[in-house]
Scaffold this motif. Sequence first.
Motif, PDB file in Angstrom:
ATOM      1  N   GLY A 148      12.407 -12.932   3.578  1.00 11.83           N
ATOM      2  CA  GLY A 148      11.121 -12.291   3.343  1.00 11.83           C
ATOM      3  C   GLY A 148      11.197 -10.812   3.663  1.00 11.83           C
ATOM      4  O   GLY A 148      12.288 -10.262   3.862  1.00 11.83           O
ATOM      5  N   TRP A 149      10.053 -10.179   3.711  1.00  8.53           N
ATOM      6  CA  TRP A 149      10.017  -8.753   4.015  1.00  8.53           C
ATOM      7  C   TRP A 149       8.773  -8.473   4.856  1.00  8.53           C
ATOM      8  O   TRP A 149       7.827  -9.266   4.907  1.00  8.53           O
ATOM      9  N   VAL A 150       8.795  -7.318   5.505  1.00  9.00           N
ATOM     10  CA  VAL A 150       7.638  -6.896   6.291  1.00  9.00           C
ATOM     11  C   VAL A 150       7.485  -5.391   6.154  1.00  9.00           C
ATOM     12  O   VAL A 150       8.465  -4.656   6.114  1.00  9.00           O
ATOM     13  N   GLY A 151       6.256  -4.962   6.018  1.00 10.25           N
ATOM     14  CA  GLY A 151       5.907  -3.551   6.102  1.00 10.25           C
ATOM     15  C   GLY A 151       4.910  -3.410   7.238  1.00 10.25           C
ATOM     16  O   GLY A 151       3.831  -3.990   7.183  1.00 10.25           O
ATOM     17  N   SER A 152       5.283  -2.713   8.292  1.00  5.37           N
ATOM     18  CA  SER A 152       4.450  -2.687   9.486  1.00  5.37           C
ATOM     19  C   SER A 152       4.686  -1.415  10.283  1.00  5.37           C
ATOM     20  O   SER A 152       5.818  -0.924  10.340  1.00  5.37           O
ATOM     21  N   PRO A 153       3.639  -0.879  10.936  1.00  6.40           N
ATOM     22  CA  PRO A 153       3.870   0.290  11.800  1.00  6.40           C
ATOM     23  C   PRO A 153       4.675  -0.057  13.036  1.00  6.40           C
ATOM     24  O   PRO A 153       5.183   0.832  13.715  1.00  6.40           O
TER      25      PRO A 153
END
Length: 227
Positions: A148-153
């Motif tokens: 999967g992937w994640v975009g997060s601060p």
Amino acid sequence: GDAGEIKRLVLNGQNTLHESETTVKIGPTTIRLKNTIRQHIHKRKDGTTVSSGKFWGQNGAIHWEIMTVTIPGTNWHATRWEFSSAQAFGDVALGMYTDIDILPYTKFNSLIVGGEGHPNRLLITDRKNPSEGIALGVRALKNARLLGWVGSPDIYHGRNGEVLDESILTGAYSGWGSFHPDGGKYPDAAGYGPADIAVAIGIELKPSAKLATFTITLVGAPTGAIE
């Protein structure tokens, strides 16, 4: 660069890369792939660049080789990753972390995910010009799967084993907001932001396999849709 690290990204004359790194999780232990290099990056006669190394898996040494090429006549930059071992890999996962800032509006970048024909693509764009950006993708997985992937601060500050946990790889940070990308250029894609965008992609090697390969693509979209 060594260990598949992206060293520089230029979009319309501006450097957009803040940072790039690959981590490896072996069971509960996390390491930096760049710390396992045996042969630093060098150019072959065919125009490809290669680096290689090894780390210790649960069942013995796992060798890796990363070969990168810019496909002539295109804006496609492809990196083929190969892992091999005399014994089954066991529990091995990789996290490709990239922080892209399309200047001067780093807090106004956006993320376009997926789209027709590109299910594993993450396109980071200038929010004011959402057809202009840089895309990361995963293709041709053999004895490997996309976790999967994640975009997060948060991933900028914590690129450790938790990034490779499948329960963390849940997509875009909910606080970024969402929008509908241009359906003509990016059909069936989802959009997130604006924000300061950083992403990580997780890939797991098949535990019972002894050889695994996949390709990471890096594509520029300086004026329009990705072909």
